[in-house]
Design an enzyme around this catalytic site. Structure first.
Site, PDB file in Angstrom:
ATOM      1  N   HIS A  93      37.037  46.312  41.100  1.00 26.37           N
ATOM      2  CA  HIS A  93      38.306  45.895  41.715  1.00 26.37           C
ATOM      3  C   HIS A  93      39.064  46.953  42.505  1.00 26.37           C
ATOM      4  O   HIS A  93      40.095  46.645  43.107  1.00 26.37           O
ATOM      5  CB  HIS A  93      39.243  45.259  40.681  1.00 26.37           C
ATOM      6  CG  HIS A  93      38.594  44.184  39.863  1.00 26.37           C
ATOM      7  ND1 HIS A  93      37.704  43.273  40.400  1.00 26.37           N
ATOM      8  CD2 HIS A  93      38.682  43.884  38.546  1.00 26.37           C
ATOM      9  CE1 HIS A  93      37.274  42.464  39.437  1.00 26.37           C
ATOM     10  NE2 HIS A  93      37.844  42.816  38.312  1.00 26.37           N
ATOM     11  N   SER A 111      33.276  44.974  36.386  1.00 32.33           N
ATOM     12  CA  SER A 111      34.460  44.556  37.144  1.00 32.33           C
ATOM     13  C   SER A 111      35.125  45.818  37.646  1.00 32.33           C
ATOM     14  O   SER A 111      35.690  46.575  36.856  1.00 32.33           O
ATOM     15  CB  SER A 111      35.430  43.789  36.230  1.00 32.33           C
ATOM     16  OG  SER A 111      34.891  42.552  35.894  1.00 32.33           O
ATOM     17  N   GLY A 120      38.293  38.084  26.998  1.00 32.63           N
ATOM     18  CA  GLY A 120      37.889  39.249  26.213  1.00 32.63           C
ATOM     19  C   GLY A 120      36.989  40.213  26.945  1.00 32.63           C
ATOM     20  O   GLY A 120      36.401  39.896  27.974  1.00 32.63           O
ATOM     21  N   GLU A 121      36.912  41.417  26.397  1.00 33.41           N
ATOM     22  CA  GLU A 121      36.044  42.475  26.921  1.00 33.41           C
ATOM     23  C   GLU A 121      34.815  42.538  26.007  1.00 33.41           C
ATOM     24  O   GLU A 121      34.903  42.996  24.862  1.00 33.41           O
ATOM     25  CB  GLU A 121      36.820  43.803  26.935  1.00 33.41           C
ATOM     26  CG  GLU A 121      35.975  45.052  27.025  1.00 33.41           C
ATOM     27  CD  GLU A 121      35.027  45.093  28.227  1.00 33.41           C
ATOM     28  OE1 GLU A 121      35.413  44.683  29.334  1.00 33.41           O
ATOM     29  OE2 GLU A 121      33.873  45.543  28.039  1.00 33.41           O
ATOM     30  N   SER A 162      29.465  41.250  31.170  1.00 34.83           N
ATOM     31  CA  SER A 162      30.363  41.883  32.125  1.00 34.83           C
ATOM     32  C   SER A 162      31.337  42.800  31.391  1.00 34.83           C
ATOM     33  O   SER A 162      31.799  42.473  30.300  1.00 34.83           O
ATOM     34  CB  SER A 162      31.138  40.785  32.864  1.00 34.83           C
ATOM     35  OG  SER A 162      32.053  41.363  33.749  1.00 34.83           O
ATOM     36  N   CYS A 189      44.574  43.926  32.033  1.00 32.60           N
ATOM     37  CA  CYS A 189      44.370  43.947  33.485  1.00 32.60           C
ATOM     38  C   CYS A 189      45.435  43.059  34.129  1.00 32.60           C
ATOM     39  O   CYS A 189      45.660  41.926  33.685  1.00 32.60           O
ATOM     40  CB  CYS A 189      42.973  43.447  33.827  1.00 32.60           C
ATOM     41  SG  CYS A 189      41.671  44.366  32.990  1.00 32.60           S
ATOM     42  N   CYS A 232      44.830  39.325  35.482  1.00 36.38           N
ATOM     43  CA  CYS A 232      44.089  38.408  34.614  1.00 36.38           C
ATOM     44  C   CYS A 232      45.017  37.677  33.654  1.00 36.38           C
ATOM     45  O   CYS A 232      45.797  38.306  32.928  1.00 36.38           O
ATOM     46  CB  CYS A 232      43.040  39.208  33.837  1.00 36.38           C
ATOM     47  SG  CYS A 232      42.231  38.267  32.551  1.00 36.38           S
ATOM     48  N   CYS A 282      42.801  39.105  24.794  1.00 31.40           N
ATOM     49  CA  CYS A 282      42.131  40.374  25.147  1.00 31.40           C
ATOM     50  C   CYS A 282      43.142  41.498  24.991  1.00 31.40           C
ATOM     51  O   CYS A 282      44.277  41.384  25.451  1.00 31.40           O
ATOM     52  CB  CYS A 282      41.626  40.313  26.588  1.00 31.40           C
ATOM     53  SG  CYS A 282      40.777  41.835  27.092  1.00 31.40           S
ATOM     54  N   ASN A 317      42.138  33.828  42.331  1.00 31.71           N
ATOM     55  CA  ASN A 317      42.798  32.598  41.900  1.00 31.71           C
ATOM     56  C   ASN A 317      44.165  32.979  41.348  1.00 31.71           C
ATOM     57  O   ASN A 317      44.243  33.511  40.249  1.00 31.71           O
ATOM     58  CB  ASN A 317      41.967  31.924  40.815  1.00 31.71           C
ATOM     59  CG  ASN A 317      40.559  31.681  41.311  1.00 31.71           C
ATOM     60  OD1 ASN A 317      40.339  30.908  42.222  1.00 31.71           O
ATOM     61  ND2 ASN A 317      39.600  32.396  40.732  1.00 31.71           N
ATOM     62  N   CYS A 337      37.767  32.453  37.765  1.00 30.40           N
ATOM     63  CA  CYS A 337      37.841  33.818  37.251  1.00 30.40           C
ATOM     64  C   CYS A 337      39.281  34.265  37.078  1.00 30.40           C
ATOM     65  O   CYS A 337      40.099  34.091  37.967  1.00 30.40           O
ATOM     66  CB  CYS A 337      37.161  34.773  38.225  1.00 30.40           C
ATOM     67  SG  CYS A 337      35.402  34.647  38.104  1.00 30.40           S
ATOM     68  N   CYS A 390      30.387  30.189  31.311  1.00 27.12           N
ATOM     69  CA  CYS A 390      31.217  31.378  31.220  1.00 27.12           C
ATOM     70  C   CYS A 390      31.751  31.410  29.787  1.00 27.12           C
ATOM     71  O   CYS A 390      32.514  30.523  29.394  1.00 27.12           O
ATOM     72  CB  CYS A 390      32.342  31.311  32.246  1.00 27.12           C
ATOM     73  SG  CYS A 390      33.403  32.767  32.191  1.00 27.12           S
ATOM     74  N   GLU A 414      38.571  29.755  25.149  1.00 27.31           N
ATOM     75  CA  GLU A 414      38.187  28.897  26.267  1.00 27.31           C
ATOM     76  C   GLU A 414      36.809  29.264  26.791  1.00 27.31           C
ATOM     77  O   GLU A 414      36.410  30.424  26.755  1.00 27.31           O
ATOM     78  CB  GLU A 414      39.209  29.002  27.407  1.00 27.31           C
ATOM     79  CG  GLU A 414      40.492  28.258  27.092  1.00 27.31           C
ATOM     80  CD  GLU A 414      41.448  28.196  28.263  1.00 27.31           C
ATOM     81  OE1 GLU A 414      42.156  27.202  28.380  1.00 27.31           O
ATOM     82  OE2 GLU A 414      41.499  29.150  29.057  1.00 27.31           O
TER      83      GLU A 414
HETATM   84  S1  SF4 Z   1      39.881  41.029  33.031  1.00 25.88           S
HETATM   85 FE1  SF4 Z   1      38.670  41.005  31.151  1.00 25.88          FE
HETATM   86  S2  SF4 Z   1      39.179  42.974  30.158  1.00 25.88           S
HETATM   87 FE2  SF4 Z   1      40.777  42.626  31.699  1.00 25.88          FE
HETATM   88  S3  SF4 Z   1      42.433  41.585  30.559  1.00 25.88           S
HETATM   89 FE3  SF4 Z   1      41.113  39.980  31.481  1.00 25.88          FE
HETATM   90  S4  SF4 Z   1      39.674  39.439  29.860  1.00 25.88           S
HETATM   91 FE4  SF4 Z   1      40.565  41.450  29.309  1.00 25.88          FE
END
Ligand code: SF4
Length: 337
Positions: A204, A202, A149-150, A178, A108, A111, A104, A278, A319, A97, A83
């Site tokens: 948090h 990120s 993804g990271e 990021s 997290c 997410c 991923c 969100n 996000c 974005c 996406e």
């Molecule tokens: S915030 Fe980023 S690193 Fe963490 S699970 Fe979501 S996509 Fe992966």
């Protein structure tokens, strides 16, 4: 478009080397297909049509938010969902974005992407093709690698893609990569990348215990080590690191936690973006009042901070909401405009 495949197809046909550059320039400027490339012989355009797919991604669904945000679900040629989002701002900015992986592997808890199965790293061309899709809709000028993804887990492909973006109108200074703090990739980024690409972390949470609960990656790479790399980036480039902080009601949003974040970062080297959450199931978002009280702590300590405008919440493009929703759900969302 896989430019390596394009180059070998042109080479096999005995075409001069400049043809690949011609095709790329048309593509980067938003051409709809080979047929639009009028300085290429017709026979060559037809041959390319047959031999080199114009995109490595197929569009599966697309939804547009009431605020103009567009979210597209693509499929790779081997069936993985990806996406990406186009955000339209009132001041005219058009920001993309982009995703670096399908799914991923880092989980997290806030997410949606982290809750879906991990597919694989994307190739540079699969990343560039997300951007090209939106470039065909309209001119674009900013990009953030904050989708699925990271990016630091797939750094070579991400950088190769980022280096193609200026041809689409997105300069390096308007490109942000990021990370949640994947240290091996972050160290390489800080040491090796010469282009003025921006870095975002990120974070948090301002303490390891809470951060490890929200983001398991912190168990492996604790805050102290990650922030040391960010400070090294600032020392080398003099460019502040953007710090992303998603506001989770009753979890990380108290004034005391705001003070702890201010102390941890200090007034130099960072710029904080507070992100209204969100909801994706597990947490509630903080109220405006709590966000304002949190921000006041940063203001008091002279840590630059802004509250991010949320875009595309109604189509789950905001996000933390990218999770390759099934076709039916996306269609419903798209048609509810
Ligand atoms: S915030 Fe980023 S690193 Fe963490 S699970 Fe979501 S996509 Fe992966």
């Amino acid at each position: 478009m896989d430019v390596s495949l394009l180059e070998s197809a042109l080479h096999d046909r005995g075409e001069p080397a400049y043809r690949a550059q011609q095709v790329w320039e048309w593509t980067a400027r938003g051409a709809a297909g080979y047929d639009a490339m009028t300085n290429l012989p017709r026979a060559l355009r037809e041959a390319l049509e047959a031999d080199v797919p114009f995109s490595t991604l197929a569009v599966e669904t697309q939804g547009e938010s009431r605020d103009g945000t567009v979210k597209t679900l693509f499929r790779t040629a081997d069936g993985h969902p990806v996406e990406a989002v186009l955000m339209r701002y009132r001041d005219g900015r058009r920001s993309l974005c982009l995703s670096s992986q399908s799914g991923c592997p880092l989980t997290c808890t806030f997410c949606a992407t982290g809750q879906m199965a991990f597919g694989r790293n994307l190739t540079a061309w699969e990343i560039v093709d997300q951007a090209l899709h939106f470039r065909r809709i309209e001119p674009v000028d900013h990009a953030v690698f904050m989708g699925m993804g990271e990016p630091m887990l797939n750094l070579d492909e991400v950088l190769a893609a980022a280096r193609r973006l200026p041809a689409l109108g997105i300069t390096h200074r308007r490109t942000t990569i990021s990370t949640v703090g994947w240290l091996p990739g972050l160290k390489r980024f800080v040491s090796d990348v010469d282009e003025p690409i921006r870095l975002a972390l990120s974070i948090h949470a301002a303490d390891d215990e809470l951060r490890s609960q929200i983001m398991p990656v912190n168990v492996r790479y604790p805050l102290r080590e990650v922030l040391a790399e960010c400070r090294r980036h600032y020392a080398i480039t003099n460019r502040r690191v953007f710090v992303e902080y998603v506001m989770l009601n009753g979890v990380n949003d108290s004034p005391e936690q705001g003070r702890a974040l201010a102390e941890l970062l200090g007034p130099k080297g960072f710029k904080v973006n507070l992100i209204p959450y969100n909801p994706t199931g597990m947490y509630d978002g903080s109220s405006r009042t709590r966000i304002a009280a949190f921000k006041a702590q940063l203001d008091r300590a002279h840590v630059p901070a802004t509250v991010r405008l949320t875009r595309g919440r109604d189509i789950e493009a905001a996000c933390g909401q990218l999770a390759a929703a099934p076709k039916e759900r996306q269609r419903t969302v798209a048609s509810a405009r």
